[in-house]
Write a protein that holds these residues in place. Structure first.
Motif, PDB file in Angstrom:
ATOM      1  N   SER A 259      59.092  11.042 -27.333  1.00 62.05           N
ATOM      2  CA  SER A 259      57.710  11.344 -27.695  1.00 62.05           C
ATOM      3  C   SER A 259      56.830  10.887 -26.539  1.00 62.05           C
ATOM      4  N   LEU A 260      55.837  11.708 -26.208  1.00 61.18           N
ATOM      5  CA  LEU A 260      54.897  11.311 -25.164  1.00 61.18           C
ATOM      6  C   LEU A 260      53.645  10.752 -25.801  1.00 61.18           C
ATOM      7  N   ASN A 261      53.390   9.464 -25.561  1.00 59.21           N
ATOM      8  CA  ASN A 261      52.089   8.908 -25.887  1.00 59.21           C
ATOM      9  C   ASN A 261      51.116   9.439 -24.845  1.00 59.21           C
ATOM     10  N   LEU A 262      50.069  10.111 -25.306  1.00 62.18           N
ATOM     11  CA  LEU A 262      49.211  10.842 -24.379  1.00 62.18           C
ATOM     12  C   LEU A 262      48.373   9.948 -23.482  1.00 62.18           C
TER      13      LEU A 262
ATOM     14  N   ARG B 295      56.503  22.678 -21.872  1.00 57.78           N
ATOM     15  CA  ARG B 295      57.226  23.110 -20.662  1.00 57.78           C
ATOM     16  C   ARG B 295      58.428  22.227 -20.396  1.00 57.78           C
ATOM     17  N   ALA B 296      58.285  20.938 -20.714  1.00 55.75           N
ATOM     18  CA  ALA B 296      59.362  19.974 -20.457  1.00 55.75           C
ATOM     19  C   ALA B 296      60.355  19.871 -21.607  1.00 55.75           C
ATOM     20  N   GLY B 297      60.128  20.622 -22.670  1.00 57.72           N
ATOM     21  CA  GLY B 297      61.020  20.554 -23.814  1.00 57.72           C
ATOM     22  C   GLY B 297      60.804  19.340 -24.697  1.00 57.72           C
ATOM     23  N   ILE B 298      59.628  18.736 -24.600  1.00 62.63           N
ATOM     24  CA  ILE B 298      59.275  17.579 -25.433  1.00 62.63           C
ATOM     25  C   ILE B 298      58.423  18.067 -26.599  1.00 62.63           C
ATOM     26  N   THR B 299      58.851  17.778 -27.821  1.00 66.16           N
ATOM     27  CA  THR B 299      58.185  18.326 -29.001  1.00 66.16           C
ATOM     28  C   THR B 299      57.609  17.249 -29.910  1.00 66.16           C
ATOM     29  N   ALA B 300      57.425  16.055 -29.371  1.00 65.25           N
ATOM     30  CA  ALA B 300      56.795  14.976 -30.121  1.00 65.25           C
ATOM     31  C   ALA B 300      55.744  14.318 -29.242  1.00 65.25           C
ATOM     32  N   ILE B 301      54.598  13.999 -29.844  1.00 67.16           N
ATOM     33  CA  ILE B 301      53.490  13.386 -29.107  1.00 67.16           C
ATOM     34  C   ILE B 301      52.872  12.276 -29.942  1.00 67.16           C
ATOM     35  N   SER B 302      52.094  11.435 -29.269  1.00 61.29           N
ATOM     36  CA  SER B 302      51.289  10.424 -29.941  1.00 61.29           C
ATOM     37  C   SER B 302      49.933  10.367 -29.241  1.00 61.29           C
ATOM     38  N   PRO B 303      48.925  11.022 -29.805  1.00 62.70           N
ATOM     39  CA  PRO B 303      47.614  11.071 -29.157  1.00 62.70           C
ATOM     40  C   PRO B 303      46.759   9.861 -29.495  1.00 62.70           C
TER      41      PRO B 303
ATOM     42  N   PRO C  89      62.094   8.863 -32.443  1.00 57.92           N
ATOM     43  CA  PRO C  89      61.892   9.035 -31.002  1.00 57.92           C
ATOM     44  C   PRO C  89      61.533   7.740 -30.290  1.00 57.92           C
ATOM     45  N   GLN C  90      61.870   7.712 -29.004  1.00 55.43           N
ATOM     46  CA  GLN C  90      61.358   6.675 -28.116  1.00 55.43           C
ATOM     47  C   GLN C  90      60.054   7.210 -27.526  1.00 55.43           C
ATOM     48  N   GLU C  91      58.962   6.524 -27.850  1.00 53.49           N
ATOM     49  CA  GLU C  91      57.632   6.979 -27.457  1.00 53.49           C
ATOM     50  C   GLU C  91      57.234   6.314 -26.142  1.00 53.49           C
ATOM     51  N   VAL C  92      57.065   7.126 -25.112  1.00 56.30           N
ATOM     52  CA  VAL C  92      56.754   6.611 -23.781  1.00 56.30           C
ATOM     53  C   VAL C  92      55.244   6.416 -23.665  1.00 56.30           C
ATOM     54  N   GLU C  93      54.856   5.165 -23.432  1.00 56.50           N
ATOM     55  CA  GLU C  93      53.435   4.809 -23.343  1.00 56.50           C
ATOM     56  C   GLU C  93      53.228   3.961 -22.093  1.00 56.50           C
ATOM     57  N   ILE C  94      52.661   4.575 -21.051  1.00 60.05           N
ATOM     58  CA  ILE C  94      52.520   3.904 -19.760  1.00 60.05           C
ATOM     59  C   ILE C  94      51.057   3.943 -19.327  1.00 60.05           C
ATOM     60  N   PHE C  95      50.460   2.766 -19.191  1.00 61.59           N
ATOM     61  CA  PHE C  95      49.139   2.620 -18.597  1.00 61.59           C
ATOM     62  C   PHE C  95      49.356   2.212 -17.130  1.00 61.59           C
ATOM     63  N   SER C  96      48.974   3.070 -16.200  1.00 63.33           N
ATOM     64  CA  SER C  96      49.327   2.818 -14.808  1.00 63.33           C
ATOM     65  C   SER C  96      48.263   3.411 -13.897  1.00 63.33           C
ATOM     66  N   LYS C  97      47.181   2.656 -13.693  1.00 60.77           N
ATOM     67  CA  LYS C  97      46.028   3.205 -12.980  1.00 60.77           C
ATOM     68  C   LYS C  97      46.314   3.498 -11.518  1.00 60.77           C
ATOM     69  N   ASN C  98      47.227   2.751 -10.896  1.00 60.94           N
ATOM     70  CA  ASN C  98      47.460   2.908  -9.459  1.00 60.94           C
ATOM     71  C   ASN C  98      48.712   3.705  -9.123  1.00 60.94           C
ATOM     72  N   ASN C  99      49.430   4.163 -10.156  1.00 58.96           N
ATOM     73  CA  ASN C  99      50.663   4.898  -9.860  1.00 58.96           C
ATOM     74  C   ASN C  99      50.758   6.155 -10.723  1.00 58.96           C
ATOM     75  N   TRP C 100      51.280   6.016 -11.935  1.00 57.51           N
ATOM     76  CA  TRP C 100      51.615   7.188 -12.726  1.00 57.51           C
ATOM     77  C   TRP C 100      50.393   7.970 -13.181  1.00 57.51           C
ATOM     78  N   TRP C 101      49.258   7.318 -13.363  1.00 61.09           N
ATOM     79  CA  TRP C 101      48.052   8.057 -13.735  1.00 61.09           C
ATOM     80  C   TRP C 101      47.538   8.931 -12.593  1.00 61.09           C
ATOM     81  N   LYS C 102      48.012   8.681 -11.382  1.00 61.71           N
ATOM     82  CA  LYS C 102      47.550   9.467 -10.237  1.00 61.71           C
ATOM     83  C   LYS C 102      48.468  10.642  -9.920  1.00 61.71           C
ATOM     84  N   ARG C 103      49.581  10.746 -10.616  1.00 59.37           N
ATOM     85  CA  ARG C 103      50.563  11.779 -10.307  1.00 59.37           C
ATOM     86  C   ARG C 103      50.368  13.004 -11.204  1.00 59.37           C
TER      87      ARG C 103
END
Length: 272
Positions: free
Chosen positions: A5-8, A26-34, A241-255
């Motif tokens: 699951s993608l935590n938005l 597109r990535a085949g992920i069908t679960a989210i957490s907004p 699901p394993q819900e991926v939740e990443i706060f990353s101002k200097n890395n992943w948020w910029k990609r």
């Protein structure tokens, strides 16, 4: 492979709600957490329509909570906001409403009193949650947040509240916040016995961590034993699901979002 699951929050700087859903599909992920602000930006009705049209699972709505306040009026205002959050979670058919419970109000130093405000606040919202079919998931946060964000800091503390309030209240286990707990295995097993594991959030703890809020790592880039914790959680009876939740101002948020999702899928397969 366990469902992702993608935590938005993970792509919030590059994608709004609809773009994040499109990227997940597109990535085949069908679960989210907004998050509630992301839902508000597009409108609750439209967000619910998108969820239903794409047959998405909403593993959680982030967030309710923030109960403590200096005055009775402030505490009631916080409860009222949580009642609205329940309505939003119900409209999205979310598995749970995730609570970040709040810290010390104002200049208070009474953490015991703050925790009582949390328990009282959840108790006040619980009848509406039960009537709406919404489960409530307390998310214990790392002790570094005890003063300002969450005075509930371990799974056991959260479970103590759950046992007081009834079966509709459980826990969201975020590895970033609980990996350090010497009693983690016993706490997860206890949560399983009580049937109170409602969500499982993943990322990683970087060394060094340069920002206490906004420097979470991609799975595999830090020191958390993600496989071991997932094994504990599955042994406790949770297979969601394993819900991926990443706060990353200097890395992943910029990609670019598609790049982030590609890395997430690879890391979940290889290190989670």
């Amino acid at each position: 492979m366990t469902q992702i699951s993608l935590n938005l929050a993970t792509t919030r700087e590059v994608w709004g709600f609809k773009d994040a859903v499109d990227g997940c599909l597109r990535a085949g992920i069908t679960a989210i957490s907004p998050w509630r602000d992301q839902v508000a930006a597009i409108g609750l009705n439209e967000a619910a329509r998108i969820v239903a049209a794409n047959n998405l699972r909403v593993t959680g709505l982030c967030r309710g909570g923030m109960f403590p306040a200096e005055t009775a009026e402030g505490r009631q205002a916080n409860i009222d906001d949580n009642l609205r959050a329940i309505d939003e979670a119900a409209a999205l058919n979310a598995d749970c409403l995730v609570l970040v419970v709040g810290g010390l109000p104002g200049s208070s130093k009474d953490i015991v009193g703050a925790r009582q405000m949390v328990t009282d606040g959840i108790a006040a919202m619980l009848p509406h949650a039960q009537a709406s079919g919404v489960k409530i998931a307390i998310e214990p946060l790392h002790p570094m947040y005890a003063a300002d964000r969450a005075c509930v800091n371990t799974i056991d503390q959260a479970l103590d509240i759950c046992e007081l309030l009834g079966p509709n209240v459980g826990v969201a286990i975020d590895v970033y916040h609980v990996w350090w707990d010497p009693y983690l295995a016993a706490a997860i097993a206890r949560a399983g016995r009580l049937n109170r594991i409602f969500a499982h959030h993943i990322c990683d703890w970087l060394v060094p961590t340069t920002d206490m809020l906004l420097d979470r790592g991609m799975m595999g880039d830090g020191v958390i034993d993600l496989k071991a914790i997932r094994a504990m959680i599955e042994a406790a009876g949770y297979s969601g699901p394993q819900e991926v939740e990443i706060f990353s101002k200097n890395n992943w948020w910029k990609r670019p979002g598609d790049e982030v999702l590609a890395v997430i899928k690879e890391r979940v397969a290889s290190v989670c």
